[in-house]
Write a protein that holds these residues in place. Structure first.
Motif, PDB file in Angstrom:
ATOM      1  N   TYR A   1       1.225  -1.160  -3.012  1.00  0.00           N
ATOM      2  CA  TYR A   1       0.324  -0.808  -3.880  1.00  0.00           C
ATOM      3  C   TYR A   1      -0.987  -1.547  -3.457  1.00  0.00           C
ATOM      4  CZ  TYR A   1       1.758  -5.173  -6.432  1.00  0.00           C
ATOM      5  OH  TYR A   1       2.047  -6.199  -6.726  1.00  0.00           O
ATOM      6  N   TYR A   2      -0.702  -2.785  -2.784  1.00  0.00           N
ATOM      7  CA  TYR A   2      -2.090  -3.487  -2.157  1.00  0.00           C
ATOM      8  C   TYR A   2      -2.253  -2.869  -0.664  1.00  0.00           C
ATOM      9  CZ  TYR A   2      -5.146  -7.332  -0.984  1.00  0.00           C
ATOM     10  OH  TYR A   2      -6.204  -8.049  -0.671  1.00  0.00           O
ATOM     11  N   PRO A   3      -3.651  -2.489  -0.568  1.00  0.00           N
ATOM     12  CA  PRO A   3      -4.241  -1.870   0.529  1.00  0.00           C
ATOM     13  C   PRO A   3      -3.674  -2.331   1.881  1.00  0.00           C
ATOM     14  CG  PRO A   3      -6.003  -2.722  -0.759  1.00  0.00           C
ATOM     15  CD  PRO A   3      -4.870  -2.960  -1.511  1.00  0.00           C
TER      16      PRO A   3
ATOM     17  N   LYS B   1       6.832 -13.438  10.846  1.00  0.00           N
ATOM     18  CA  LYS B   1       7.433 -14.065   9.457  1.00  0.00           C
ATOM     19  C   LYS B   1       8.850 -13.856   9.279  1.00  0.00           C
ATOM     20  CE  LYS B   1       5.788 -13.243   5.363  1.00  0.00           C
ATOM     21  NZ  LYS B   1       4.742 -13.443   4.271  1.00  0.00           N
TER      22      LYS B   1
ATOM     23  N   SER C   1       7.682 -16.690  -0.492  1.00  0.00           N
ATOM     24  CA  SER C   1       6.489 -16.644  -1.305  1.00  0.00           C
ATOM     25  C   SER C   1       6.162 -15.229  -1.451  1.00  0.00           C
ATOM     26  CB  SER C   1       5.466 -17.298  -0.614  1.00  0.00           C
ATOM     27  OG  SER C   1       5.204 -16.736   0.702  1.00  0.00           O
ATOM     28  N   TYR C   2       5.623 -14.865  -2.660  1.00  0.00           N
ATOM     29  CA  TYR C   2       5.057 -13.346  -2.455  1.00  0.00           C
ATOM     30  C   TYR C   2       3.849 -13.369  -3.587  1.00  0.00           C
ATOM     31  CZ  TYR C   2       4.401  -9.124  -5.648  1.00  0.00           C
ATOM     32  OH  TYR C   2       4.063  -8.194  -6.191  1.00  0.00           O
ATOM     33  N   ALA C   3       2.860 -12.850  -3.135  1.00  0.00           N
ATOM     34  CA  ALA C   3       1.692 -12.435  -3.724  1.00  0.00           C
ATOM     35  C   ALA C   3       1.339 -11.041  -3.098  1.00  0.00           C
ATOM     36  CB  ALA C   3       0.650 -13.501  -3.618  1.00  0.00           C
ATOM     37  N   PRO C   4       0.511 -10.039  -3.528  1.00  0.00           N
ATOM     38  CA  PRO C   4       0.324  -8.675  -3.087  1.00  0.00           C
ATOM     39  C   PRO C   4       0.023  -8.645  -1.527  1.00  0.00           C
ATOM     40  CG  PRO C   4      -0.001  -8.434  -5.369  1.00  0.00           C
ATOM     41  CD  PRO C   4       0.138  -9.983  -4.920  1.00  0.00           C
ATOM     42  N   PRO C   5      -1.055  -9.654  -1.393  1.00  0.00           N
ATOM     43  CA  PRO C   5      -1.525  -9.618   0.072  1.00  0.00           C
ATOM     44  C   PRO C   5      -0.521 -10.076   1.238  1.00  0.00           C
ATOM     45  CG  PRO C   5      -3.109 -10.703  -1.388  1.00  0.00           C
ATOM     46  CD  PRO C   5      -1.836 -10.566  -2.067  1.00  0.00           C
ATOM     47  N   PHE C   6       0.838 -10.641   0.643  1.00  0.00           N
ATOM     48  CA  PHE C   6       1.578 -11.566   1.414  1.00  0.00           C
ATOM     49  C   PHE C   6       2.948 -10.922   1.773  1.00  0.00           C
ATOM     50  CE2 PHE C   6      -1.646 -14.528  -0.181  1.00  0.00           C
ATOM     51  CZ  PHE C   6      -2.086 -14.930   1.072  1.00  0.00           C
TER      52      PHE C   6
ATOM     53  N   ALA D   1       8.055  -8.640  -3.993  1.00  0.00           N
ATOM     54  CA  ALA D   1       9.168  -9.372  -4.560  1.00  0.00           C
ATOM     55  C   ALA D   1      10.122  -9.332  -4.013  1.00  0.00           C
ATOM     56  CB  ALA D   1       9.161  -8.844  -6.104  1.00  0.00           C
ATOM     57  N   LYS D   2      10.742  -8.045  -3.359  1.00  0.00           N
ATOM     58  CA  LYS D   2      11.971  -7.995  -2.490  1.00  0.00           C
ATOM     59  C   LYS D   2      11.449  -7.850  -1.285  1.00  0.00           C
ATOM     60  CE  LYS D   2      14.736  -6.083  -6.208  1.00  0.00           C
ATOM     61  NZ  LYS D   2      14.701  -5.035  -7.147  1.00  0.00           N
TER      62      LYS D   2
END
Lengths: 563, 563
Positions: free
Chosen positions: B377-379, B410, B434-439, B442-443
């Motif tokens: 969902y993150y562009p 990675k 590590s998880y955030a939308p630009p990176f 979650a799975k």
């Protein structure tokens, strides 16, 4: 369970952990009745994407709906009930009391297995005005809609974000991108309080470079509201006031444990629902996952809350399988790995910081290196600072922090993976990472940090922490005079200016000029980032000096704030 | 060693392994005499950066000189002797015979410890014309200069690159960026022969999209030269000819072991200099590192050559310490981790492919997933295909391959790190990334691949390899008819068109239409990438079907070339 009565699994909470539990339970068990209760209107939405919709990086609201109730019903035959809030658990009769929020009607739902994924709620300060229409937290889609409506309003010029954790920082970034004059208020004297102070400093610098007003070490003590119940001004603990059109509160969350507490389930020492290795609570028919549950934390081995999406999703999947079949792998330890991007700087971390280790009573040493994300000779390399925290006796990795440009996430993921195996810094020094000039270096920052830690353990090199006390030490700066002039080591005069000041001997001259130094004095060497300091420290040590290399050199030292 | 005669360390070869050995030796031992012999004019240059200077991504030649002889002398007091070629070793007298290449003068240099880092030489086919001025390999700066001069010449329009390994592909990319019409010739029927064929296919597709002429399964059989001793035409094994102004040979390297062989040092089964865990050869006073040495390879535990910069640098550092002090950690296993960027597509790998495992006689299973590099969902999310190879009995990870856009490095680094700990797919499924939308997600793709492998080991799901035989199977495509029309599963008709063809039942209709399928037939389900296939497979399995999910779905299946 017999043929006429299928296994009934009731899940409280339909976002990360709950939705993962429900879908895995269905995949494992076609016959189960699976009821997913969610008090809000939405399930399985993109929690972590909310700030980016406010900032319009994610332009479409629908993008945030990862799975709609209709989708979950169609694909997984889940009995999804939104606006249904679980209000109590009758463990004896194995049923849940549920309020339908639209009608306030109360119903009871029987369960064979119950999975609690109630999440956490934003902490709100008990201050007059905190309930004003323009004082919001950012936790769900309705919060997002309300904040975005205010930002979209052309009259909105100023915003105050309270709390410089992940959500606060992401929100600041997005509000600035929307053109708001933004102030960030944080109680601690640094942003990202989970990081060691000097590791958080580049994020603070980047925020200030974007003309965000940064108020550290202060808290909000009051809100001034107008006749329309809008906050117009925020008062801070130092008495200063900030005019604002919007306040976003991001000062942390508290786990939603009331249901569990009222049901007599055991609560852990960190205030989350206690769980075993299969995410079962003290009642084996009831599981808990997500922000309200406790996990086994790798660095300490203790159980604690870890409010992150990754563990929530994996624990949900595991609990869903265990509830549906009676079997699953045990839940792995979690390391608390996380990452945040703030404009052009990112920070990632895993495990404990040096400060957190101390708070946990864990004996820890650390090394800090500054290196490029890929081969320096290939264009576009970006600097990162990488700090590795470990047990001094065993070398066990306790945590790591990285701050800088591209590639901080990769290095932290590599170290977090080593931690999953209870890895040591020595083992980390041998990982075989992919290398080509656009991607990395033959000696990756991970290797450089691990090499430094091994050198320290083996007595090859002693490091002085970047915030170490230099008083009374013979401090030698081994950079060239031109470099030192551009970026002097903060807080200390040069020896040429003051007795006991920094002695300047470029590393390449050190062997010839070693007679200028007093081998009887405890000595600190420093350079730009620690590489030349390493060489200098080895030379001096072999000449009988008691010498330490300033970890991360002047670059990191100069980020430390001394009182 | 006594006070009057310092330890003398002689190092043969001054690039990755040799330079690392020399500098570490100096840091460990200020008193040693350290002599670095290099037959070429340059030491410590950026091997892996050479193609990028030809393509002018690295505009300055000087950028490739990581450390000059002058620098090494000044900072590390190394006795650097370029254009000095070691020609024999007198092990009894512990001395090396050295030819000064400018004068052909022969000198003898005594050693206490000798470190061999002679590297490898490009393989050249024994064909007339191969010594023409415009038939070059790319191994050092002088090669680079010669190739670049030809490319810089405005008359140069066409180039042929022979060999589709890493150097060949990087060279193709850079020649195309310089505007040359380029042909890539490869003996194997695929590019990147270390990868499984379907994993290499997206690289081939990207190359062809850049209008490179790709000649697979063919080799060069002749060169046509003109009167100026310039090759003007290349003849391939299929009789075709290609007019060209430049030929770059990248068909592999052979280790420079003559010195070691002549000295009677043991040579390993893969043709490299045999070493122990401290990189000592069969003579404990002689070490070998880099492309000419053998390493312990993680997936098999056997010793083999691994011609990569990372292990060379780390082994050099280790050997330098051991030679200087008599002590070091043992050399860790290497996994053969590598990465290459080819225009907009990158491929990374670690350990063994499915094909290589078979060649090594290692029992291996695999799963393939297709996923985005970060939250969808993150562009800007980019797709990658990730294949995980593991031991079916133990779950031990044997290797992984990733091909796609951003983030393949990675994921391979994370898996390579798990392999360093002899990790299993089950342990990999629990890594906390590590998880955030630009990176990320979650799975993460790493989790998805590990989940799939665990499902296969646990009997929860059976996978059909992407190149598996579908003949005689009940094949069910669970995508929507519109999707299937856009990207049909290659090679099989639809059941509506032919008996025994593919049955189309969208996954959301499968439960209601299960009666259309015959539970007595071995069944394969397929979707776009394998996610819906997983759900469908679980539904059918619980209804008594013997069912397998096509790994990677139609996306990966359609990359397989069937004869």
């Amino acid at each position: 369970m017999n043929a006429t009565k299928p296994l009934t699994i009731v899940i409280v909470g339909g976002v990360a952990g709950g939705a993962s539990a429900a879908t895995r339970a269905r995949r494992m068990n076609e016959n189960a009745e699976i009821i997913l209760l969610e008090k809000d209107p939405d399930v399985s939405f993109a929690n972590c994407g909310l700030p980016y919709h406010i900032g319009e990086e994610i332009p479409k609201r629908d993008s945030l709906l990862v799975a709609t109730p209709e989708f979950l019903r169609r694909r997984f035959r889940l009995d999804v009930r939104t606006r249904h809030e679980a209000v109590s658990i009758d463990r004896e009769k194995k049923r849940v009391e549920v309020r339908r929020n639209e009608t306030s009607e109360i119903i009871w739902i029987d369960y064979d297995k119950l999975i609690l994924a109630p999440g956490a709620s934003p902490i709100r300060p008990k201050l007059d005005g905190v309930d004003a229409d323009n004082v919001l937290s950012l936790r769900n889609l309705s919060d997002t809609d309300r904040i975005k409506a205010i930002v979209d309003n052309q009259q909105t010029k100023n915003a105050v974000v309270v709390g410089a954790g992940y959500i606060g920082l992401e929100t600041v970034e997005q509000l600035v991108q929307r053109g708001l004059q933004t102030t960030l208020v944080e109680l601690q004297p640094q942003v990202l309080p989970l990081l060691d102070p000097e590791m958080a400093e580049p994020i603070a610098g980047e925020i200030e470079a974007k003309e965000v007003s940064l108020c550290l070490g202060r808290r909000v003590t009051g809100f001034t509201t107008d006749k329309n119940n809008q906050v117009t001004e925020v008062t801070l603990s130092d008495g200063s006031t900030i005019a604002t059109d919007l306040v976003v509160m991001g000062i942390g969350v508290q786990p939603n444990i009331k249901l569990a507490v009222d049901a007599g389930l055991e609560i852990g020492v960190t205030g989350g629902i206690a769980t075993n290795d299969f995410m079962q609570t003290s009642d084996p028919d009831i599981y808990a996952v997500g922000d309200a549950a406790e996990y086994r934390f790798g660095p300490t081995g203790n159980r604690m809350r870890v409010a992150l999406a990754g563990p929530a999703n994996r624990a949900g999947r595991l609990a869903g399988q265990h509830a549906a079949t009676g079997n699953s792998d045990p839940m792995p330890t979690v390391q608390g790995t996380s990452v945040v991007r703030v404009f052009g700087v990112s920070a990632a971390m895993t495990g404990v910081s040096r400060v957190t280790a101390k708070r946990f009573g864990v004996d820890a040493a650390s090394v800090t290196i500054v290196a490029k994300n890929h081969a320096g000779y290939y264009p576009g390399a970006q600097m990162m600072t990488l700090k590795l925290v470990y047990q001094p006796e065993t070398g066990k990795i306790l945590g790591a922090q990285a701050v800088g440009g591209a590639g901080v996430d990769k290095r932290i993921d590599v170290i977090a993976t080593a931690m999953q195996f209870d890895g040591t810094v020595r083992q980390l020094s041998g990982v075989d990472l992919s290398y080509a000039p656009p991607f990395g270096s033959a000696k990756d920052p991970v290797h450089m940090a691990a090499f430094a830690a091994c050198n320290q353990i083996d007595g090859i090199e002693t490091f002085c922490d970047s915030d170490g006390d230099l008083a009374g030490k013979q401090v030698v700066d081994v950079r060239t005079p031109a470099e030192i002039e551009r970026a002097p080591l903060a807080g200390l005069p040069l020896a040429s200016e003051s007795e006991g000041g920094i002695i300047v001997i470029p590393v390449d001259e050190l062997r010839d000029r070693i007679g200028e130094l007093d081998p009887s004095l405890p000595t600190i060497v420093s350079c730009a980032v620690g590489v030349r300091g390493h060489i200098a420290a080895r030379i001096l040590k072999q000449h009988g000096f008691t010498v330490a290399n300033l970890s991360g050199g002047a670059t990191v030292r100069n980020r430390v704030k001394f009182d």
